[in-house]
Design a protein around this motif. Structure first.
Motif, PDB file in Angstrom:
ATOM      1  N   LYS A 146      -4.980  49.332  40.628  1.00  0.00           N
ATOM      2  CA  LYS A 146      -5.949  49.941  41.542  1.00  0.00           C
ATOM      3  C   LYS A 146      -7.352  49.926  40.948  1.00  0.00           C
ATOM      4  CE  LYS A 146      -2.776  53.019  44.023  1.00  0.00           C
ATOM      5  NZ  LYS A 146      -2.455  54.427  44.357  1.00  0.00           N
ATOM      6  N   GLU A 147      -7.444  50.230  39.653  1.00  0.00           N
ATOM      7  CA  GLU A 147      -8.759  50.234  39.010  1.00  0.00           C
ATOM      8  C   GLU A 147      -9.342  48.830  38.957  1.00  0.00           C
ATOM      9  OE1 GLU A 147      -6.086  51.821  37.758  1.00  0.00           O
ATOM     10  OE2 GLU A 147      -6.742  53.872  38.174  1.00  0.00           O
ATOM     11  N   ILE A 148      -8.491  47.828  38.682  1.00  0.00           N
ATOM     12  CA  ILE A 148      -8.950  46.445  38.611  1.00  0.00           C
ATOM     13  C   ILE A 148      -9.484  45.992  39.967  1.00  0.00           C
ATOM     14  CG2 ILE A 148      -8.194  44.056  38.259  1.00  0.00           C
ATOM     15  CD1 ILE A 148      -6.178  45.184  36.193  1.00  0.00           C
ATOM     16  N   VAL A 149      -8.786  46.337  41.036  1.00  0.00           N
ATOM     17  CA  VAL A 149      -9.225  45.964  42.384  1.00  0.00           C
ATOM     18  C   VAL A 149     -10.549  46.645  42.708  1.00  0.00           C
ATOM     19  CG1 VAL A 149      -8.700  46.209  44.837  1.00  0.00           C
ATOM     20  CG2 VAL A 149      -6.926  45.443  43.255  1.00  0.00           C
ATOM     21  N   ARG A 150     -10.653  47.926  42.369  1.00  0.00           N
ATOM     22  CA  ARG A 150     -11.888  48.669  42.670  1.00  0.00           C
ATOM     23  C   ARG A 150     -13.071  48.123  41.885  1.00  0.00           C
ATOM     24  NH1 ARG A 150      -8.919  54.552  42.252  1.00  0.00           N
ATOM     25  NH2 ARG A 150      -7.957  54.541  44.345  1.00  0.00           N
ATOM     26  N   LEU A 151     -12.809  47.579  40.700  1.00  0.00           N
ATOM     27  CA  LEU A 151     -13.877  47.009  39.880  1.00  0.00           C
ATOM     28  C   LEU A 151     -14.050  45.523  40.204  1.00  0.00           C
ATOM     29  CD1 LEU A 151     -13.005  48.853  36.556  1.00  0.00           C
ATOM     30  CD2 LEU A 151     -15.075  49.182  37.926  1.00  0.00           C
ATOM     31  N   LEU A 197      -1.282  37.244  37.607  1.00  0.00           N
ATOM     32  CA  LEU A 197      -2.455  38.033  37.984  1.00  0.00           C
ATOM     33  C   LEU A 197      -2.698  37.943  39.491  1.00  0.00           C
ATOM     34  CD1 LEU A 197      -4.839  39.781  37.069  1.00  0.00           C
ATOM     35  CD2 LEU A 197      -6.137  37.676  36.691  1.00  0.00           C
ATOM     36  N   ASP A 198      -2.506  36.753  40.050  1.00  0.00           N
ATOM     37  CA  ASP A 198      -2.654  36.540  41.487  1.00  0.00           C
ATOM     38  C   ASP A 198      -1.759  37.484  42.284  1.00  0.00           C
ATOM     39  OD1 ASP A 198      -4.461  34.954  42.746  1.00  0.00           O
ATOM     40  OD2 ASP A 198      -3.139  33.250  43.036  1.00  0.00           O
ATOM     41  N   ARG A 199      -0.491  37.546  41.878  1.00  0.00           N
ATOM     42  CA  ARG A 199       0.462  38.413  42.581  1.00  0.00           C
ATOM     43  C   ARG A 199       0.092  39.883  42.408  1.00  0.00           C
ATOM     44  NH1 ARG A 199       4.041  34.708  40.266  1.00  0.00           N
ATOM     45  NH2 ARG A 199       4.512  36.190  38.592  1.00  0.00           N
ATOM     46  N   MET A 200      -0.299  40.250  41.208  1.00  0.00           N
ATOM     47  CA  MET A 200      -0.634  41.642  40.932  1.00  0.00           C
ATOM     48  C   MET A 200      -1.802  42.111  41.799  1.00  0.00           C
ATOM     49  SD  MET A 200      -1.628  43.407  37.282  1.00  0.00           S
ATOM     50  CE  MET A 200      -3.409  43.201  37.369  1.00  0.00           C
ATOM     51  N   LEU A 201      -2.782  41.233  42.012  1.00  0.00           N
ATOM     52  CA  LEU A 201      -3.977  41.598  42.771  1.00  0.00           C
ATOM     53  C   LEU A 201      -3.830  41.322  44.268  1.00  0.00           C
ATOM     54  CD1 LEU A 201      -6.742  40.281  40.330  1.00  0.00           C
ATOM     55  CD2 LEU A 201      -5.795  42.590  40.512  1.00  0.00           C
ATOM     56  N   GLY A 202      -2.675  40.788  44.676  1.00  0.00           N
ATOM     57  CA  GLY A 202      -2.444  40.532  46.097  1.00  0.00           C
ATOM     58  C   GLY A 202      -3.192  39.326  46.638  1.00  0.00           C
ATOM     59  N   LEU A 203      -3.561  38.383  45.770  1.00  0.00           N
ATOM     60  CA  LEU A 203      -4.321  37.206  46.191  1.00  0.00           C
ATOM     61  C   LEU A 203      -3.442  35.960  46.312  1.00  0.00           C
ATOM     62  CD1 LEU A 203      -7.419  37.670  43.840  1.00  0.00           C
ATOM     63  CD2 LEU A 203      -7.125  38.507  46.175  1.00  0.00           C
ATOM     64  N   HIS A 204      -2.152  36.096  46.045  1.00  0.00           N
ATOM     65  CA  HIS A 204      -1.264  34.938  45.927  1.00  0.00           C
ATOM     66  C   HIS A 204      -1.048  34.194  47.247  1.00  0.00           C
ATOM     67  CE1 HIS A 204       1.090  38.459  46.995  1.00  0.00           C
ATOM     68  NE2 HIS A 204       2.003  37.665  47.521  1.00  0.00           N
ATOM     69  N   THR A 205      -1.365  34.822  48.377  1.00  0.00           N
ATOM     70  CA  THR A 205      -1.172  34.144  49.662  1.00  0.00           C
ATOM     71  C   THR A 205      -2.331  33.208  50.001  1.00  0.00           C
ATOM     72  OG1 THR A 205      -2.164  36.017  50.845  1.00  0.00           O
ATOM     73  CG2 THR A 205       0.231  36.040  50.565  1.00  0.00           C
ATOM     74  N   PHE A 206      -3.435  33.322  49.263  1.00  0.00           N
ATOM     75  CA  PHE A 206      -4.596  32.466  49.515  1.00  0.00           C
ATOM     76  C   PHE A 206      -4.373  31.125  48.817  1.00  0.00           C
ATOM     77  CE2 PHE A 206      -8.954  30.937  49.106  1.00  0.00           C
ATOM     78  CZ  PHE A 206      -9.485  31.269  50.346  1.00  0.00           C
ATOM     79  N   PRO A 207      -4.704  29.985  49.463  1.00  0.00           N
ATOM     80  CA  PRO A 207      -4.473  28.667  48.855  1.00  0.00           C
ATOM     81  C   PRO A 207      -5.137  28.539  47.478  1.00  0.00           C
ATOM     82  CG  PRO A 207      -5.061  28.427  51.162  1.00  0.00           C
ATOM     83  CD  PRO A 207      -5.254  29.875  50.832  1.00  0.00           C
TER      84      PRO A 207
END
Length: 231
Positions: A146-151, A197-207
């Motif tokens: 959560k902190e990583i996403v907010r930053l 890291l992609d999965r953790m931040l929820g970015l893994h669905t982006f090409p």
């Protein structure tokens, strides 16, 4: 919600105490003692619940502080130099014909006897490897997601496509030697940590082959303004 529950418990304890005191003269001694025991037990539970709330709040504050500390490391002088140099490599990687193959050849172990110009290019590329190592470390901090996403995702979106490109090239050039321990090759792939890291931040669905940040002209992240805001 936790504060409401704690208030209810305290009110319950006080109510038991008041009732016990009001009716102690008409209660049997055994009943009176049981009421007292229940009151003490409930009081202890209320105290334990209060202590638990304090511990949870403290843990949340510590997580937030740790997340900010990671970001401060990301924007300190050392990592700022790393990122600025790595960004120059990114621009050449994306725009300079022949640069990709040249730098990958320079990075290979059998081509480490270089002239001064090649050594300079190799030094610049090693900053990309260092940046990838930082994001690799960051991918292990699931508890600070959560902190990583907010930053601002630690500006991973600025680097994502480029790092995937570099990681894939490096992984494809690895020598596949038989006899390695099970899981070793997969665990040490550059793409493995980036995907984590992609999965953790929820970015893994982006090409992976598309830029997440599109610019009208090449530019680096506004690192100076970020640093001033944190200070």
């Amino acid at each position: 919600m936790k504060k409401i529950l704690l208030t209810v418990v305290i009110v319950f304890v006080l109510s038991l105490g008041i009732l016990a005191f009001s009716f102690h003269s008409v209660l049997d001694e055994d009943v009176w003692l049981k009421v007292i025991q229940v009151s003490i037990t409930a009081s202890g539970f209320a105290g334990a619940l209060h202590s638990l709330n304090i511990a949870i709040d403290r843990a949340k504050r510590n997580k937030s502080v740790e997340g900010v500390s990671l970001f401060e490391k990301f924007i300190d002088d050392s990592m700022t130099d790393v990122r600025k140099t790595a960004w120059r490599v990114k621009l050449k990687w994306d725009n300079e014909t022949g640069y990709k193959e040249r730098i990958l050849m320079l990075y290979s172990v059998e081509n480490r006897q270089n002239n001064e110009e090649e050594k300079k290019e190799l030094y610049e590329f090693l900053n990309v490897i260092q940046l990838m190592a930082f994001y690799d470390m960051l991918s292990l901090h699931e508890q600070h997601k959560k902190e990583i996403v907010r930053l601002k995702y630690f500006y991973f979106d600025w680097w994502r496509k480029f790092l995937y490109d570099v990681a894939n090239e490096l992984d494809n050039r690895r020598v596949n030697v038989s006899g390695f321990p099970k899981g070793y090759l997969e665990n040490t792939k550059y793409t493995t940590s980036i995907e984590r890291l992609d999965r953790m931040l929820g970015l893994h669905t982006f090409p992976k082959n598309k830029e997440m940040i599109i610019h009208k002209k090449p530019m680096a992240p506004e690192e100076g303004s970020v640093s001033k805001k944190i200070q």
